[in-house]
Write an enzyme that holds these catalytic residues in place. Structure first.
Site, PDB file in Angstrom:
ATOM      1  CB  SER A   1      -0.920   0.005   1.218  1.00  0.00           C
ATOM      2  OG  SER A   1      -0.145  -0.103   2.396  1.00  0.00           O
TER       3      SER A   1
ATOM      4  CE  LYS B   1      -0.371  10.651   1.531  1.00  0.00           C
ATOM      5  NZ  LYS B   1      -0.342   9.199   1.762  1.00  0.00           N
TER       6      LYS B   1
END
Lengths: 200, 200
Positions: free
Chosen positions: A121, A158
């Site tokens: 992922s 992130k």
DNA sequence: ATACTTACGAGTAACTTACGAGTATTTGGA
DNA sequence: TCCAAATACTCGTAAGTTACTCGTAAGTAT
């Protein structure tokens, strides 16, 4: 990558012998010390443990009495606990028996830990299944740092950019969308990404 | 770089003699002191211990009674030398001032070294610009290992599969082509890929 | 000259590696 | 749940290397 009981016993013997006698044991000494009936057995252990990099020779192949533990500098164990599995979009999955992972010494810190990446992922972040990441546990971050964040319970990796109205999370790969975190979201920073690695 | 029992004894003798008599022992004195039957034996020790930097002469070669111990320096840091830059399809670019990189202790080994990845030419292998790879220098590999190979001078990182007719190099990513190495190609294995990492 | 150090050449004992084959123990499916 | 297959471990012996040894002779600095 874990060792069997007998393999640990084998390494222990070498460690103790080296400590007590000031030099590594010969194959014969190991054979006698561990009750084997053959040098072939000793050689088998040496071979597999060398392949797995728990042993090496200080003087090149066929160096005599040169068997050395790779784990020698384990006196100050440069390891961090493997705390869980992480996959983007899922909660972080805790591991019970916190195994230890070798890491570069400067990364050893009480607040640091290791997560193993599960699934592909995070492939767009150039992090794939089986990779490890080292994270510094911290509830806040500075703008521009890469964070392990939880949004409504789902993990993500992130760049962190706080704004007046909330928080923006940018992916490493600009082809993917920026995430805007709203006040209604359950958002928390788990930690800051320090390092990632892969074993082959 | 550990010493054998007898080699330690040899160094010990020199240390003690120098301490007690105020000057280094001559070859004859060492011979007598350690029970050797020949000067050749003494010379053999001096030669190998000098090569390994445990001994040196204070007065240049052939200086008399000049044998001196290189008292042990290093507190083994868990680092490896950064030897060069690698980019797929280009020669490996050597770095002069080999700086040292912190690595997990078990990877510290005389035959291991670090290369820094330059450019995004290995992106399909999930290795990107700025990553580091740790390689074990080795001219051969077992089937299935990932090798740093040079084909006609150009570096590549691939799974190694020898065949009857030559060598096949498979990419990590199956979308990319398999390389068949022919006899006419200049092919060599630089080493085996052990580990890769990235700092953030 | 004297007091050393270096240079061969060659041998041996101490170890390590290679090979071939067999028995336990774990693991993955049907 | 039970079998098959992989993995972990064991044995003996022979061959290969290395660490260490000897003796002698030639080289070099005071």
């Amino acid at each position: 990558m874990s060792l069997s009981f007998k393999q640990k016993r084998f390494l222990d013997f070498i460690r103790r012998h080296t400590l007590i006698h000031g030099q590594s044991p010969s194959y014969e000494e190991i054979m006698a010390g561990l009750g084997f009936g053959s040098l072939g057995t000793v050689n088998w252990y040496v071979r597999v443990l060398t392949e797995r990099r728990h042993l090496y020779r200080t003087k090149g192949p066929n160096g005599k009495r040169a068997l050395t533990l790779t784990e020698q500098e384990h006196a100050t164990p440069a390891t961090l606990p493997l705390l869980g599995l992480i996959a983007a979009g899922y909660p972080i999955e805790a591991l019970e028996n916190a195994e230890s992972i070798d890491v570069p010494a400067p990364l050893v810190h009480p607040d640091n830990f290791v997560l193993k990446v599960k699934g592909d992922s995070m492939i767009e972040e150039q992090i794939e299944d089986g990779d490890y990441i080292i994270v510094r546990k911290n509830p806040t971050a500075k703008p521009g740092q890469i964070v392990v964040a939880l949004i409504n319970g789902e993990a993500t990796l992130k760049y962190y950019y706080p704004t007046d109205t909330g928080v923006e999370l940018h992916p490493r790969n600009p082809d993917y969308p920026v995430i805007h975190v709203h006040k209604s979201d359950d958002f928390s920073i788990n930690g800051i990404l320090l390092y990632s690695f892969r074993e082959y």
